[in-house]
Design an enzyme around this catalytic site. Structure first.
Site, short mmCIF file in Angstrom:
data_model
loop_
_atom_site.label_atom_id
_atom_site.label_comp_id
_atom_site.label_asym_id
_atom_site.label_seq_id
_atom_site.Cartn_x
_atom_site.Cartn_y
_atom_site.Cartn_z
NE ARG A 85 -3.23 7.41 -3.80
CZ ARG A 85 -4.17 6.99 -2.95
NH1 ARG A 85 -5.44 6.95 -3.32
NH2 ARG A 85 -3.85 6.61 -1.72
CE1 TYR A 124 -4.11 10.18 8.59
CE2 TYR A 124 -3.63 8.27 7.23
CZ TYR A 124 -4.50 8.98 8.03
OH TYR A 124 -5.75 8.49 8.27
CD GLU A 156 -11.40 1.67 4.01
OE1 GLU A 156 -10.32 1.39 4.57
OE2 GLU A 156 -11.48 2.10 2.84
NE ARG A 168 -9.49 11.60 6.96
CZ ARG A 168 -8.70 10.57 7.24
NH1 ARG A 168 -9.00 9.37 6.79
NH2 ARG A 168 -7.60 10.74 7.96
CE1 TYR A 186 -3.41 2.76 0.36
CE2 TYR A 186 -2.69 3.06 2.62
CZ TYR A 186 -3.45 3.46 1.54
OH TYR A 186 -4.26 4.56 1.65
#
Length: 339
Positions: free
Chosen positions: A158, A210, A329, A223, A151
């Site tokens: 990305r 983050y 999730e 979000r 990930y």
């Protein structure tokens, strides 16, 4: 949007439909096919190779369709449909084995950058520069490979594409990134000629901010995102989990994680309302619920029912979550008339 363009959403069990498509097949932008592999369709189709939980169907199909005429095409590896002049849905599905690692970059990192560069190229070519929603599915998302979690490799690639194409991360689309056991990397997206409003959760650190403990490059998403069409608001809730600040809460307790997830979703509904949007409620959303361990499905469903009251608009699947300590999730979207 143009007056004749209205984005809509529906779910279908293909086993119950003779033609395997809604009645307005000529207006389908694209779909997600959840469960067993899908047969070829004339519209872009994202394979969601995740087992369905608590459902007797072998597959479900989630459709995005529009009242406007549809034009279909291909741009590089992307299959896309465009509704009228201002709504675009596309899918890019790539086998990692087709990408050769180079220059210290893993195959997955290079694949992510190449896929997103193609995506941004299509948006520019079709004059739909504003990403509203992205769905990322990555095989073995939590596995360590080449000295780094997969990930995190995806996030680096990305981010490189966002930077190379001058896309600001603080106006990123709503998104999710989930893991499949195997198969290709698959990315689906909705974009438009007009922007959606990114929403953040004040009880969480923005994902794009983050700290480095979560990898060299942060995830690139907001979000939630709030879009509008004609007399209606559309709310896209990103994949949401039991995170407060930037830390996972309730490790090992799937019921508490599910409740914390809904606390975060409820905050996002409040944030949408603060932007003078329609008053969305938990009961009015369509949900996809990702559960790491199939055995946790009964506990997650019970907590879902406690929070929402009815799960007739929820699809449960088994999937790996982007952090190894997250057990569930939840993502959602909803449509509401303007206030």
């Amino acid at each position: 949007m143009y007056p004749d363009t209205r984005l809509q959403f529906s779910t279908l069990n293909p086993a119950l439909a003779a033609d395997h498509a809604p009645a307005d097949a000529g207006h389908i932008l694209g779909m997600s096919h959840i469960g067993q592999p899908a047969k070829a369709q004339p519209w872009p189709t994202q394979p969601v190779l995740m087992p369905l939980l608590g459902n007797s169907a072998s597959a479900l199909q989630e459709y995005w369709h529009s009242t406007a005429p549809i034009r279909r095409g291909q741009f590089g590896d992307i299959h896309f449909s465009k509704a009228g002049e201002d709504v675009l849905y596309g899918v890019i599905t790539l086998e990692e084995s087709s990408i050769q690692p180079a220059g210290g970059e893993s195959a997955l990192q290079r694949l992510a950058e190449q896929a997103y560069r193609q995506l941004f190229g299509l948006l520019a070519a079709e004059n739909c520069p504003h990403l509203w929603r992205i769905w990322n599915y990555i095989p073995r998302i939590n596995a360590e490979q080449d000295g780094m979690e997969r990930y995190r490799q995806f996030n680096i690639g990305r981010h490189q594409a966002f930077a190379a194409c001058a896309r600001p991360v603080d106006s990123s689309p709503a998104a999710c990134a989930l893991g499949t056991a195997s198969g290709p990397v698959s990315i689906a997206f909705l974009a438009a000629s007009r922007p959606a409003l990114p929403l953040e959760n004040p009880r969480q650190v923005s994902a794009f901010a983050y700290p480095r403990q979560y990898g060299p490059r942060s995830p690139t998403f907001s979000r939630a995102a709030l879009a509008s069409q004609q007399d209606e608001d559309i709310l896209f809730i990103s994949g949401t989990a039991s995170i407060v600040g930037h830390e996972t809460l309730h490790p090992g307790d799937v019921t508490a994680q599910t409740r914390e997830t809904f606390a975060n979703i409820a905050i996002l509904l409040d944030e949408a309302k603060r932007q003078h949007a329609a008053a969305f409620t938990l009961q009015q959303l369509d949900y996809r619920v990702y559960i790491r361990h199939a055995a946790d499905y009964p506990a997650v469903r019970a907590a879902f029912l406690q929070c929402v009251g009815d799960d007739s608009r929820a699809v449960y699947v088994q999937a790996d979550i982007c952090r190894a300590d997250l057990l569930v999730e939840i993502e959602a979207q909803g449509f509401r008339l303007h206030r």
